[in-house]
Design an enzyme around this catalytic site. Structure first.
Site, mmCIF file in Angstrom:
data_model
loop_
_atom_site.group_PDB
_atom_site.id
_atom_site.type_symbol
_atom_site.label_atom_id
_atom_site.label_comp_id
_atom_site.label_asym_id
_atom_site.label_seq_id
_atom_site.Cartn_x
_atom_site.Cartn_y
_atom_site.Cartn_z
ATOM 1 N N ASP A 60 -7.719 -7.572 1.514
ATOM 2 C CA ASP A 60 -6.716 -7.696 2.580
ATOM 3 C C ASP A 60 -7.363 -7.204 3.858
ATOM 4 O O ASP A 60 -8.275 -6.375 3.809
ATOM 5 C CB ASP A 60 -5.483 -6.840 2.282
ATOM 6 C CG ASP A 60 -5.712 -5.385 2.668
ATOM 7 O OD1 ASP A 60 -5.284 -4.985 3.765
ATOM 8 O OD2 ASP A 60 -6.356 -4.639 1.892
ATOM 9 N N ASP A 63 0.855 -1.181 0.000
ATOM 10 C CA ASP A 63 0.000 0.000 0.000
ATOM 11 C C ASP A 63 0.893 1.233 0.000
ATOM 12 O O ASP A 63 2.080 1.150 0.272
ATOM 13 C CB ASP A 63 -0.989 -0.024 1.164
ATOM 14 C CG ASP A 63 -0.303 -0.107 2.519
ATOM 15 O OD1 ASP A 63 0.924 0.067 2.554
ATOM 16 O OD2 ASP A 63 -0.991 -0.341 3.520
#
Length: 367
Positions: free
Chosen positions: A265, A92
């Site tokens: 996720d 990320d």
């Protein structure tokens, strides 16, 4: 030119069965990605992750950049060389972590200035820096740098936040340059459908290798999350992976797949495991509860994980009460195996054209 390839194999309603291909390996979708914030999924080795069926893990750009830093990771070739995970990794961008700092950050058009949670030094993060860090990490999937719109947010606040994220998305794409890793754009817009539409239209114009829905599971009521998913997921490009960030419970995963999402996720299975909250085929078990003190049955009779094959609820209750590290490990092995097995069951149901039936049965039996 990205090295990623996405194949949409089959559809049932809006639900999709696919495959993402990378030089480092294939990812069967719908897929769940265990979260390895500092490069490791807490308490587990890469071998254990592979044994439970994980094909991709998530690493955290923000935390790895601050510690140990990209210079040390680059000495190992990539994050894969550093942490011993030789399959794909998604990182990320750091946007969500910066959002989590709240008042400790200063936001401008250029980027975000904040106090490092590691040593309190002043740090600046921008789309360009995030792209460089992710390039240095050797990520297979890179996320563009965005601002995660907080909840609650007024329409004006959500619009300004989304528009800033879209300008940052364009800068992320430019800074990503010739990096062959896949770059995903992130849809923002808070709880406002028309802002989500604007965001998606802008991201399609910039053109990304995959698309993510951000800014959900940030404290909003479940019905708002489902409303935004219902509105947005099926509008995302058909020929590219669709990723729902930071979600969620087993029911959330089934409901999001039903609406057309491919990738997930969440820290929930690993974090909850460390707190003694265990996911099973019939719902959550709180192993700390004294009723398990002399229960000689496994956590889940339907589970084939190392924990369920070898240990009883009574023993796991004992480990939790005595705060043994092994308890956290065994609980984590079970919870992440449960999530991987859930995704396998979803994929099998899609392969066999009975996902709608699977969803009804799962939602009825899972408490």
């Amino acid at each position: 030119m990205t090295v990623m390839k996405f194949d949409l194999i089959k559809k049932e309603g809006k639900a999709r069965r696919g495959k993402i291909t990378f030089p480092r390996g294939d990812i069967q979708t719908p897929a769940f990605m265990p979260v390895g914030t500092y490069g490791a999924v807490k308490s587990l080795s890469p071998v254990e992750l592979k044994e439970m069926g994980a094909e991709i893990i998530l690493g955290n750009t923000f935390h790895l950049w601050l510690r140990p830093g990209t210079e040390i990771i680059k000495k190992h070739g990539s994050l894969h060389g550093f942490n011993g995970w030789d399959k794909p990794i998604l990182t990320d961008s750091g946007g969500f972590q910066v959002f989590s700092l709240g008042k400790m950050r200063k936001l401008t058009e250029e980027g975000v200035t904040f106090k490092s949670p590691v040593n309190s030094s002043k740090v600046f993060l921008s789309p360009e820096i995030s792209m460089q860090v992710q390039r240095d990490l050797g990520s297979d999937i890179v996320m563009c740098f965005d601002e995660c719109t907080p909840y609650p947010a007024t329409e004006k606040e959500a619009k300004e936040s989304m528009e800033l994220s879209m300008r940052w998305a364009k800068r992320s794409k430019e800074a990503h340059g010739d990096n062959p890793s896949a770059l995903f754009g992130i849809i923002q817009g808070g709880m406002y459908e028309h802002l989500r539409d604007e965001s998606l239209a802008k991201l399609k114009e910039i053109d990304f290798d995959g698309f993510a829905i951000g800014g959900l599971s940030v404290g909003e009521p479940k019905e708002d999350m489902i409303r935004i998913l219902d509105h947005t997921a099926h509008q995302m490009p058909e020929d590219k992976p669709r990723y729902l960030m930071g979600v969620g419970t087993p029911k959330d995963l089934v409901e999001a797949v039903y609406r057309g999402v491919d990738m997930f996720d969440c820290v929930m299975p690993s974090r909850n495991a460390r707190n003694g909250h265990i996911f099973t085929s019939e719902g959550v078990i709180k192993i700390r509860n004294s009723k398990y003190k002399d229960d000689t049955s496994p956590l889940d009779p339907n589970c084939d994980c190392y924990t369920c094959k070898n240990f009883t609820k009574s023993y796991l209750h004992h480990l939790d009460k005595t705060k043994e590290i092994l308890g956290s490990r065994l609980n984590t092995i079970h919870n992440l195996t449960f999530y991987q097995n859930l995704m396998k069951s979803i994929r099998k149901a899609l392969d066999e054209g009975r996902f709608s039936e699977f969803r009804k049965e799962f939602l009825a039996s899972y408490k």
